[in-house]
Scaffold this motif. Structure first.
Motif: not given
Length: 465
Positions: A179-184, A186-189, A197-207
């Motif tokens: 998660a450390g690598l993927v999260g870093a 994803l945010w870099w991208e 928009l960036g955080v909003g797109m991430s909000s669907v991941m918990p499902f």
């Protein structure tokens, strides 16, 4: 067509295996033991992959928030306040649930609740610009992450024998490291899209978590006839009479008492639960043995002048502004955390019990070293440009070592506690209390890791220079 029947050991075997049966056409094993082993390998792969996803998705939002810290608050705000709000609610969840709540864990309900809370937290961060409102959204996501990590660790204890539970913990730890690598990454991208928009797109991941739980994760009853070799040691694993207690499917009734739904049969005393005295007795021997190794591992954030091309061609290509140091240190640290947390899932043996404190000792030395470097520097104050480059590489090495030690401490502590022998004060035939004791013990020590991170964030908040 082959015919199956249980043998004398209770294993399901093919009693009419021949070269013409259906399994041969699919290159499946033709022997009874081979057939069971083939089935078990598939189950273990699904179990490991499920827990890897749990660890990855549960922790990835935490990393995204940390990686986006510079973009979420005004430049004058100490970035440590993001870390504080990102860990303090998780600490509350890890302390409150094991010690206060009692009864049977409703895993499905918990995970759906965590999913909704994470989604709301990320949506609040995305939709509102105010600092206090964003900190509230971060707190929601943090509480959900802390409760989720606690829940998945407790869920691993419902699998038996101990090697199966350890397999689940190993892959969960690997997922949290990834998660450390993927999260870093994803945010870099997505950081160029902006916070909204960036955080909003991430909000669907918990499902992804409830979907994995319901459609991919094998039930613990699937391992009833496992042929995984199990070596029971009085200092490492529970006795066979306890570890091989039969599991039953999840209770279908909705009126069962308490907060738990379990993998054990409810039995005549389904309302039985651990008392406060039981929990205190269970947690006392864990303080020095497991909690201290999880607590250590904090260090200051170090910034240096931007390296010139003459001083270091490599660093000048990576670091363009002072703001680049923070994500760089995060990336380096998270890379080595992932590698070390994946050690057991990659087949490396766990640390011997006597060496469990070693990573925390090394982390303590690293903390002292980085604190001294932050205060005075090793190569003089102010250092010249060539020596400044040496400082950067030296800190780079220490952060790599810190990531290795932190990851080893995490995965080995939770792996070992999953193999702890049962409490001597609980009767071996009291299945309900035995199960609750295993769930409580692995859940009761998680706050030690969060407490160390919380202390680091407090230091960062206090450091405005």
């Amino acid at each position: 067509m082959p015919r199956f029947a249980p043998d004398s050991r209770g294993l399901v075997v093919n009693v009419e295996a021949n070269s013409d049966d259906e399994f041969d056409r699919h290159d499946a094993p033709r022997t009874s033991t081979g057939l069971v082993q083939h089935r078990e390998q598939k189950l273990m792969m699904k179990l490991g992959f499920s827990f890897f996803i749990f660890g990855l998705i549960n922790n990835v939002l935490y990393v995204i928030i940390l990686s986006a810290a510079l973009d979420l608050v005004p430049p004058s705000t100490p970035k440590g306040i993001i870390a504080f709000c990102n860990i303090a609610p998780a600490l509350v969840a890890k302390v409150a649930w094991p010690y206060i709540l009692k009864g049977r864990i409703h895993y499905a309900r918990r995970l759906i609740g965590c999913c909704i809370l994470s989604f709301l937290g990320m949506v609040i961060i995305a939709l509102f610009d105010g600092l206090l409102v964003r900190l509230l959204g971060i707190a929601f996501a943090s509480f959900s992450s802390g409760l989720g990590e606690l829940t998945f660790l407790q869920l691993s204890t419902t699998y038996s024998p101990p090697p199966v539970a350890g397999h689940a913990v190993g892959y969960f730890a690997s997922g949290t490291g990834a998660a450390g690598l993927v999260g870093a990454f994803l945010w870099w991208e997505v950081r160029g899209l902006g916070v909204r928009l960036g955080v909003g797109m991430s909000s669907v991941m918990p499902f992804i978590i409830p979907l994995t739980y319901h459609f991919l994760l094998p039930h613990s009853s699937a391992f009833l006839f496992a042929v995984t070799p199990t070596v029971y040691d009085s200092n490492f694993s529970p006795p066979p009479a306890l570890s091989t207690l039969p599991y039953t499917p999840l209770a279908a009734a909705e009126d069962e008492e308490g907060e738990e739904e379990g993998t054990y049969a409810p039995g005549p005393d389904k309302g039985t639960h651990l008392t406060v005295a039981d929990k205190i007795r269970l947690v006392q021997p864990l303080l020095q043995k497991y909690m201290l190794p999880l607590f250590c591992g904090i260090g200051p954030t170090l910034l240096y002048p931007i390296p010139s091309k003459e001083a270091s061609w490599i660093l000048s290509k990576i670091i363009h502004t002072v703001r680049d140091y923070y994500p760089l240190w995060q990336l380096v640290y998270q890379t080595f955390v992932f590698l070390s947390r994946s050690s057991i899932s990659m087949g490396l043996p766990p640390l011997p019990e006597r060496l469990l404190p070693l990573p925390s000792v090394v982390q303590g030395v690293i903390l002292s070293t980085l604190a001294y470097e932050a205060a005075v520097g090793f190569f003089g104050t102010p250092p010249d440009e060539p020596n400044q480059t040496k400082n950067i590489f030296f800190v780079f090495f220490l952060i790599c070592l810190e990531g290795i030690c932190g990851g080893l401490a995490y995965v080995n502590v939770f792996y070992r506690i999953n193999h702890e022998p049962p409490d001597a004060n609980i009767r071996y035939n009291d299945i309900e209390l035995t199960r609750q004791a295993r769930e409580f013990r692995i859940g009761s020590i998680g706050f030690a890791d969060s407490t160390g991170i919380l202390l680091a964030s407090i230091l960062a908040v206090s450091d405005r220079g």
